[in-house]
Design a protein around this motif. Structure first.
Motif, mmCIF file in Angstrom:
data_model
loop_
_atom_site.group_PDB
_atom_site.id
_atom_site.type_symbol
_atom_site.label_atom_id
_atom_site.label_comp_id
_atom_site.label_asym_id
_atom_site.label_seq_id
_atom_site.Cartn_x
_atom_site.Cartn_y
_atom_site.Cartn_z
ATOM 1 N N ASP A 1 1.264 -1.251 -4.907
ATOM 2 C CA ASP A 1 -0.108 -0.723 -4.788
ATOM 3 C C ASP A 1 -0.918 -1.086 -6.023
ATOM 4 O O ASP A 1 -0.422 -1.069 -7.149
ATOM 5 C CB ASP A 1 -0.113 0.798 -4.605
ATOM 6 N N GLY B 1 -2.952 6.558 -2.182
ATOM 7 C CA GLY B 1 -4.101 5.891 -1.570
ATOM 8 C C GLY B 1 -5.377 6.708 -1.663
ATOM 9 O O GLY B 1 -5.675 7.308 -2.707
ATOM 10 N N GLN B 2 -6.130 6.753 -0.565
ATOM 11 C CA GLN B 2 -7.420 7.470 -0.566
ATOM 12 C C GLN B 2 -7.248 8.944 -0.932
ATOM 13 O O GLN B 2 -8.084 9.522 -1.615
ATOM 14 C CB GLN B 2 -8.057 7.402 0.829
ATOM 15 N N LEU C 1 -6.856 8.504 11.172
ATOM 16 C CA LEU C 1 -6.354 9.799 10.714
ATOM 17 C C LEU C 1 -4.942 9.597 10.160
ATOM 18 O O LEU C 1 -4.208 8.719 10.636
ATOM 19 C CB LEU C 1 -6.272 10.780 11.885
ATOM 20 N N ILE C 2 -4.570 10.448 9.241
ATOM 21 C CA ILE C 2 -3.236 10.340 8.648
ATOM 22 C C ILE C 2 -2.166 10.495 9.735
ATOM 23 O O ILE C 2 -1.178 9.757 9.772
ATOM 24 C CB ILE C 2 -3.083 11.395 7.532
ATOM 25 N N CYS D 1 0.313 6.609 4.637
ATOM 26 C CA CYS D 1 1.037 5.934 5.724
ATOM 27 C C CYS D 1 2.148 5.042 5.178
ATOM 28 O O CYS D 1 3.253 4.999 5.733
ATOM 29 C CB CYS D 1 0.056 5.166 6.609
ATOM 30 N N PHE E 1 -8.483 -1.256 -3.501
ATOM 31 C CA PHE E 1 -9.403 -0.587 -4.412
ATOM 32 C C PHE E 1 -9.667 -1.555 -5.562
ATOM 33 O O PHE E 1 -8.743 -2.013 -6.215
ATOM 34 C CB PHE E 1 -8.761 0.674 -4.995
ATOM 35 N N TYR F 1 -10.079 11.933 -2.908
ATOM 36 C CA TYR F 1 -10.348 13.365 -2.651
ATOM 37 C C TYR F 1 -9.122 14.246 -2.924
ATOM 38 O O TYR F 1 -8.742 15.069 -2.090
ATOM 39 C CB TYR F 1 -10.890 13.554 -1.231
ATOM 40 N N GLY G 1 -8.392 -1.437 2.516
ATOM 41 C CA GLY G 1 -8.337 -2.648 1.707
ATOM 42 C C GLY G 1 -8.005 -2.277 0.286
ATOM 43 O O GLY G 1 -7.568 -1.160 0.007
ATOM 44 N N VAL H 1 -0.815 -7.214 -3.995
ATOM 45 C CA VAL H 1 -0.158 -8.277 -3.228
ATOM 46 C C VAL H 1 -1.196 -9.347 -2.955
ATOM 47 O O VAL H 1 -2.245 -9.073 -2.375
ATOM 48 C CB VAL H 1 0.433 -7.737 -1.907
ATOM 49 N N ASP I 1 -4.907 3.055 8.339
ATOM 50 C CA ASP I 1 -6.326 2.739 8.542
ATOM 51 C C ASP I 1 -6.613 1.260 8.773
ATOM 52 O O ASP I 1 -7.639 0.913 9.348
ATOM 53 C CB ASP I 1 -7.142 3.182 7.312
ATOM 54 N N GLY J 1 0.818 -1.213 0.000
ATOM 55 C CA GLY J 1 0.000 0.000 0.000
ATOM 56 C C GLY J 1 0.850 1.260 0.000
ATOM 57 O O GLY J 1 1.711 1.434 0.867
ATOM 58 N N GLY K 1 -4.752 0.360 4.171
ATOM 59 C CA GLY K 1 -5.898 1.263 4.333
ATOM 60 C C GLY K 1 -7.207 0.526 4.515
ATOM 61 O O GLY K 1 -7.336 -0.405 5.299
ATOM 62 N N ASP L 1 -5.657 19.051 9.144
ATOM 63 C CA ASP L 1 -5.140 18.530 10.412
ATOM 64 C C ASP L 1 -3.846 17.741 10.276
ATOM 65 O O ASP L 1 -3.607 16.789 11.002
ATOM 66 C CB ASP L 1 -6.229 17.698 11.127
HETATM 67 C C1 LIG Z 1 -13.223 12.085 1.753
HETATM 68 C C2 LIG Z 1 -12.182 11.798 2.799
HETATM 69 C C3 LIG Z 1 -11.636 12.851 3.527
HETATM 70 C C4 LIG Z 1 -10.659 12.597 4.483
HETATM 71 N N1 LIG Z 1 -10.126 13.646 5.183
HETATM 72 C C5 LIG Z 1 -9.141 13.436 6.097
HETATM 73 C C6 LIG Z 1 -8.550 14.522 6.839
HETATM 74 O O1 LIG Z 1 -8.956 15.685 6.695
HETATM 75 N N2 LIG Z 1 -7.545 14.227 7.709
HETATM 76 C C7 LIG Z 1 -7.092 12.952 7.931
HETATM 77 O O2 LIG Z 1 -6.162 12.758 8.713
HETATM 78 N N3 LIG Z 1 -7.650 11.902 7.242
HETATM 79 C C8 LIG Z 1 -8.654 12.119 6.348
HETATM 80 N N4 LIG Z 1 -9.213 11.052 5.690
HETATM 81 C C9 LIG Z 1 -8.741 9.698 6.013
HETATM 82 C C10 LIG Z 1 -7.374 9.434 5.367
HETATM 83 O O3 LIG Z 1 -7.456 9.602 3.962
HETATM 84 C C11 LIG Z 1 -6.937 8.015 5.721
HETATM 85 O O4 LIG Z 1 -6.786 7.953 7.116
HETATM 86 C C12 LIG Z 1 -5.603 7.690 5.045
HETATM 87 O O5 LIG Z 1 -5.721 7.727 3.645
HETATM 88 C C13 LIG Z 1 -5.135 6.311 5.486
HETATM 89 O O6 LIG Z 1 -3.916 6.099 4.849
HETATM 90 P P1 LIG Z 1 -3.362 4.599 4.608
HETATM 91 O O7 LIG Z 1 -2.032 4.801 3.975
HETATM 92 O O8 LIG Z 1 -3.501 3.842 5.857
HETATM 93 O O9 LIG Z 1 -4.418 3.942 3.585
HETATM 94 P P2 LIG Z 1 -5.002 4.327 2.158
HETATM 95 O O10 LIG Z 1 -4.913 5.775 1.918
HETATM 96 O O11 LIG Z 1 -6.341 3.685 2.119
HETATM 97 O O12 LIG Z 1 -4.024 3.583 1.156
HETATM 98 C C14 LIG Z 1 -3.958 2.184 1.162
HETATM 99 C C15 LIG Z 1 -3.432 1.715 -0.170
HETATM 100 O O13 LIG Z 1 -3.199 0.311 -0.087
HETATM 101 C C16 LIG Z 1 -3.497 -0.264 -1.339
HETATM 102 N N5 LIG Z 1 -3.748 -1.690 -1.156
HETATM 103 C C17 LIG Z 1 -4.662 -2.293 -0.356
HETATM 104 N N6 LIG Z 1 -4.563 -3.625 -0.431
HETATM 105 C C18 LIG Z 1 -3.540 -3.881 -1.283
HETATM 106 C C19 LIG Z 1 -2.949 -5.076 -1.790
HETATM 107 N N7 LIG Z 1 -3.359 -6.287 -1.404
HETATM 108 N N8 LIG Z 1 -1.931 -4.961 -2.688
HETATM 109 C C20 LIG Z 1 -1.489 -3.744 -3.087
HETATM 110 N N9 LIG Z 1 -2.012 -2.582 -2.637
HETATM 111 C C21 LIG Z 1 -3.021 -2.651 -1.755
HETATM 112 C C22 LIG Z 1 -4.707 0.508 -1.822
HETATM 113 O O14 LIG Z 1 -4.828 0.436 -3.228
HETATM 114 C C23 LIG Z 1 -4.394 1.922 -1.321
HETATM 115 O O15 LIG Z 1 -3.782 2.726 -2.313
HETATM 116 C C24 LIG Z 1 -10.203 11.276 4.741
HETATM 117 C C25 LIG Z 1 -10.745 10.217 3.994
HETATM 118 C C26 LIG Z 1 -11.724 10.462 3.035
HETATM 119 C C27 LIG Z 1 -12.279 9.303 2.256
#
Ligand SMILES: Cc1cc2nc3c(=O)[nH]c(=O)nc-3n(C[C@H](O)[C@H](O)[C@H](O)COP(=O)(O)OP(=O)(O)OC[C@H]3O[C@@H](n4cnc5c(N)ncnc54)[C@H](O)[C@@H]3O)c2cc1C
Length: 343
Positions: free
Chosen positions: A36, A43-44, A300-301, A17, A124, A49, A122, A89, A290, A13, A120, A56
């Protein structure tokens, strides 16, 4: 099976994070590869967005989600991580102590001493349009992502959808296809107006067709589509002859293969971790961002960034079992500054 790529750490991912994990691991001399499913990092933030403001992130009063991803990419540049995009993966197996073999759906194989699951919400995954029997054509003539433009050269393409992906690929594939039709159920688009204008200009020049309607059925043999039966909004049908169909109906987040990696999971599909190192039930496999769960977890990020920092401290013990880790600040440590390329 291809020759394994050997690395200290494999990060599942490339969301915010996963990206920040590269920084924390890099400061402690650990090299990372990231995989990824998406065709971009972030990611998200990048997928869901990109233009929304985030307020924050510590010390950053305002940044757009894509701006934040760009900043993270600049911050981790000194550590030369390798990205494997558009790969999922699929399996993670323990083959040593600690050593893991990780394989992707494209057959890439890694051997890593540490695995960081930063997946995250899971994986996409593309939404499948409700067309009976479409499964029989998937991967052979129905594609939800374009992995190789050249494979589509000279083909009659039918692109379905009205969002950014449908319009972007219409513009990119128009010069490659022998004939291209964009099909959308209505004349309003969710895509960027500039892309819509460019698409309409191509229609005006007679280079592509744009038609209104929905695919009702597919005809073909042996996984090779020959034509799509399209239903107009007035209920009448017509046919579009095509060699490949690219439906872009958006993405949904599914937990995906992570459930099969032998990790303890919560009923809600999260990975329980300890809060000292964010390690999972399998030593050497960590979960941050996440997808991780512990009492009080906030999705949160900034929480994921803290988790990445503590994960790296413990990961160091697996990668360098004989080296003592000395805690240092980037402000004052010349050795950290050298790694960052700032002194
Ligand atoms: C509309 C919206 C607004 C938000 N606003 C805020 C905010 O203001 N402040 C804040 O702190 N947070 C905010 N968030 C939450 C924040 O985006 C998430 O907390 C953050 O993206 C989590 O990061 P992550 O790296 O854990 O996961 P993600 O961003 O979900 O990334 C995970 C990645 O892992 C990949 N993946 C998953 N499984 C596999 C696999 N098996 N093989 C390969 N790749 C895989 C996915 O494709 C994805 O790209 C918001 C979320 C949304 C939806």
């Amino acid at each position: 099976m291809s020759e394994p790529i050997k690395t200290d750490v494999l990060i599942v991912g490339a969301g915010p994070c996963g990206l920040f994990a590269v920084f924390q691991l890099g400061l402690l001399d650990m090299k990372a590869h990231l995989v990824d499913i998406l065709d971009k990092v972030g990611g998200q933030c990048a997928e869901l967005y990109p233009e929304k403001p985030i307020y924050d992130i510590p010390g950053v009063p305002y940044v757009t989600a894509q701006g934040h991803v760009d900043a993270l990419m600049a911050q981790i540049k000194p550590f030369g991580a390798t990205f494997h995009l558009q790969e999922m993966v699929e399996t993670v197996e323990k083959i040593g102590d600690p050593l893991f073999r990780i394989t992707t759906d494209r057959g890439t194989v890694f051997e890593a001493k540490v695995v960081v699951v930063a997946a995250g919400g899971g994986s996409f995954q593309p939404k499948r349009p409700p067309i009976p029997g479409i499964e029989a054509y998937e991967g052979t003539s129905v594609y939800y992502a374009v992995r190789q433009i050249e494979a589509l050269r000279g083909k009659r393409l039918l692109i379905v959808g009205g969002g950014d992906s449908a319009l972007d690929w219409t513009l990119n594939l128009a010069p490659v296809a022998s004939h291209l039709t964009l099909l959308h159920r209505r004349s309003e688009f969710r895509a960027a107006p500039d892309s819509v204008n460019k698409m309409m200009a191509l229609v005006g020049e007679g280079k592509i067709d744009f038609v209104l309607g929905q695919v009702a059925a597919l005809q073909g043999e042996g996984g090779r589509v020959a034509k799509a039966i399209v239903k107009r909004n007035d209920g009448s049908n017509f046919e579009i002859a095509c060699d490949a169909i690219l439906p872009f109906f958006g993405l949904t987040m599914k937990l995906g293969p992570v459930v099969n990696w032998g990790l303890k999971m919560t009923d809600g599909g999260l990975i329980p971790v300890d809060t000292a190192a964010f390690e999972t039930s399998v030593p050497g496999i960590f979960a941050i961002g996440d997808i991780s769960w512990y009492p009080g977890k906030l999705k949160l990020i900034l929480s994921g960034f803290h988790e990445a920092a503590l994960m790296a401290q413990k990961a160091h013990r697996y990668v360098y079992p004989d080296k003592r880790l000395v805690f240092q600040y980037t402000t004052s440590s010349t050795s950290l500054q050298k790694k960052l390329g700032v002194s």
